[in-house]
Every structure is written in structure tokens, then in C-alpha cells.
Design a protein around this motif. Structure first.
Motif, short mmCIF file in Angstrom:
data_model
loop_
_atom_site.label_atom_id
_atom_site.label_comp_id
_atom_site.label_asym_id
_atom_site.label_seq_id
_atom_site.Cartn_x
_atom_site.Cartn_y
_atom_site.Cartn_z
N CYS A 37 8.22 -4.34 0.78
CA CYS A 37 6.87 -5.01 0.60
C CYS A 37 6.40 -4.88 -0.93
O CYS A 37 6.09 -4.14 -1.42
CB CYS A 37 5.92 -4.23 1.55
SG CYS A 37 4.09 -4.66 1.33
N ALA A 39 3.40 -5.42 -1.94
CA ALA A 39 1.99 -4.67 -1.81
C ALA A 39 2.14 -3.22 -1.89
O ALA A 39 1.83 -2.47 -2.80
CB ALA A 39 1.19 -5.27 -0.84
N CYS A 40 3.22 -2.48 -0.98
CA CYS A 40 2.74 -1.38 -1.00
C CYS A 40 4.32 -0.56 -1.42
O CYS A 40 4.56 0.79 -1.48
CB CYS A 40 2.67 -0.85 0.44
SG CYS A 40 3.88 -1.15 1.74
N CYS A 62 1.99 -6.88 6.70
CA CYS A 62 3.26 -5.80 6.49
C CYS A 62 2.84 -4.58 7.54
O CYS A 62 1.79 -4.40 7.80
CB CYS A 62 2.98 -5.40 5.09
SG CYS A 62 3.81 -3.53 4.88
N ASP A 64 3.40 -1.36 7.42
CA ASP A 64 2.64 -0.24 6.59
C ASP A 64 1.39 -0.41 5.92
O ASP A 64 0.41 0.39 6.22
CB ASP A 64 3.82 0.08 5.42
CG ASP A 64 5.23 0.40 6.05
OD1 ASP A 64 5.28 1.56 6.80
OD2 ASP A 64 6.04 -0.25 5.78
N CYS A 65 1.24 -1.73 5.29
CA CYS A 65 -0.14 -1.43 4.68
C CYS A 65 -0.93 -2.89 5.15
O CYS A 65 -2.10 -2.90 4.50
CB CYS A 65 0.13 -1.61 3.20
SG CYS A 65 0.87 -3.22 2.48
ZN LIG Z 1 3.20 -3.11 2.51
#
Ligand SMILES: [Zn+2]
Length: 275
Positions: A37, A39-40, A62, A64-65
Motif C-alpha cells: 500500500c 499509504a501505509c 486498504c 490495513d489503513c
Molecule cells: Zn494501507
């Protein structure tokens, strides 16, 4: 059955094209590391990396985030599958199909790198150009205007030679015309209008499509760009100095020309009474 296989391959290749589109302008490897990802940084689980399906199941976020995933990812996957299906229904299981599929996938990368970041990476255009030239020796490139001119002089070259020359002339016509237009633009407005990336893109298109369809690509790409850009420029002053992704328009036109250009040219020649 074969259509289903082509569609699945299209989705899988589209997923790989997404990696190319994101990483090539950043000069990152397209092989390693695995997808993560942006982002994270969490790596993406295999079951969250299934083309189209994962985007829908994760509702575009995503796991996760919860960062939003660009809808361009599933769009590229669907588009790749659609273009490969169109190519397959036109050419069937032939070498022409493979050549057109490779061409379309190279173009899809450039359409989106130009759209996202105004970049047309040289590694793609250079390897595409080399591939186009090599393939022109195996699969005939349309070289009509060239063959016609040579015939007037009583020259009848062997088909392979004509095909390779067609690829070269196509590249010179596409890249050369673009280079000239870019230079003219520079003199007129004292600012860079068309990037060198566009010239490279058209050199590559020329080696695959030959002179006639390459010129058709420039014509259609310019019309498409004008139709989209003019209303914006008229209604909003914000868009007057806007850098439009010319390569994106040209790429869309090139894919169209590789699929329907032949039929379009034939219809035009019939209509104009040329033959
Ligand atoms: Zn993420």
C-alpha cells in the motif's frame, strides 16, 4: 471458453500493468519488492490482490489503513481485458493477435503514466520501438502509401523488406511530424508545448502500425485532445495554461487505430473514390 481465458489473462496482465504504471516513472523495479500500500507500506495479501474482485470486496480501501485505493487500478485491469478481447475477436488465436496485444499493453502503460504524472518513460518507448522493428520482420506491417509510391517507380520489394521499411517510415513519419510540431510550437509560444516523450511515443507507434495508421493516430489523437480541452479552456481560465496529457490522447487513438483504423481507412478510401 477461449474468450474467458483471454479475459482472465487480460485482468492478470492489467494488474501487472498497474505495477508498471506506478513504478516505472519512479525508476523502481517492477519485479521486487511485492505489492504494498503506498499509504501505509503494508504488503498486500495475495487474496487482496485479485484483479477487479479485491477492489470491489475492499470497497476501494486498504485493509490495513483504510486509505482510498485509486479507481484507476480496477479501470486499468478492466480496460486491458476489454482491449485484449477486442483484439482476440478481430484476429483470433494468431501471431497478429499477440503482436496487437503486446502493443496495446505497452500503450496502456504510457496512457496512464502520462495521465497520472505527465511522464512517458523511455524504457517503455525504447524497448517498444525495438520490439516493433523486430516484429515487423515477422508479421507484416501495413505499408500502403510506401508500396504505392514504390510501385509508381516500378519497384516491387519483397514483402518482408516492405514491412520492415514500413515500420521505419511509420516511425519517422510519426516521430518526425511530432518533432516538427513541437519545434514550431516552441517558436510560436516560446514554451515547450509537446514533450520529447510524445515524440518517443509516436516513434514506437510507427514501428507497430506503419505510416498510414500512424498518421491516422496523430489525427485522431489531436481531434480527441481538442474536443476535450477546448470546452475546459473556454469555461474556466484555470485550464488555459494547463498541461494536457497529449500522450494519453495519442495512446487512446493508437489503440483505436490498431483495432478499427484499417476499417476506417478503407471506408474513407471508398468514400473519396480513391479505389
Ligand atoms: Zn494501507
Amino acid at each position: 471458453m477461449s474468450l474467458l481465458i483471454v479475459a482472465l489473462f487480460g485482468l492478470a496482465f492489467g494488474s501487472f500493468l498497474n505495477v508498471c504504471i506506478y513504478r516505472l516513472p519512479r525508476a523502481e523495479s517492477v519485479v521486487a519488492p511485492g505489492s504494498h500500500c503506498p499509504a501505509c507500506g503494508h504488503s498486500i495479501r495475495w487474496h487482496d490482490n485479485i484483479p477487479l474482485l479485491s477492489y470491489l470486496l475492499l470497497r476501494g480501501r486498504c485493509r490495513d489503513c483504510q486509505a482510498r485505493i485509486s479507481p484507476l487500478y480496477p479501470l486499468v485491469e478492466a480496460l486491458t481485458a476489454a482491449v485484449l478481447l477486442a483484439d482476440f475477436s478481430l484476429y483470433g488465436a494468431t501471431p497478429e493477435f499477440l503482436k496487437n496485444a503486446v502493443f496495446a499493453m505497452l500503450i496502456i502503460i504510457l496512457v496512464f503514466t502520462d495521465l497520472n504524472e505527465r511522464r512517458i518513460p523511455h524504457p517503455v518507448t525504447l524497448s517498444g520501438m525495438a520490439l516493433g522493428l523486430i516484429l515487423s520482420g515477422l508479421i507484416v506491417v501495413d505499408s500502403r502509401p510506401l508500396g504505392w509510391i514504390l510501385r509508381q517507380w516500378g519497384i516491387f520489394p519483397p514483402a518482408v523488406l516492405l514491412s520492415i521499411t514500413g515500420a521505419l517510415v511509420g516511425a519517422l513519419a510519426g516521430g518526425g511530424l511530432f518533432y516538427a510540431v513541437g519545434e514550431a510550437f516552441y517558436y510560436l509560444r516560446h514554451k515547450e508545448g509537446l514533450g520529447f516523450g510524445d515524440v518517443m511515443l509516436m516513434l514506437m507507434v510507427g514501428t507497430f502500425l506503419g505510416p498510414a495508421l500512424t498518421l491516422l493516430t496523430i489525427l485522431l489523437g489531436s481531434i480527441l485532445g481538442t474536443i476535450i480541452a477546448i470546452p475546459f479552456a473556454i469555461t474556466s481560465p484555470r485550464f488555459r495554461g494547463y498541461q494536457w496529457p497529449y500522450g494519453t490522447f495519442l495512446g487512446i487513438a493508437a489503440i483505436y487505430a490498431s483495432l478499427q483504423g484499417e476499417a476506417l481507412l478503407r471506408a474513407y478510401l471508398q468514400w473519396s473514390g480513391f479505389r
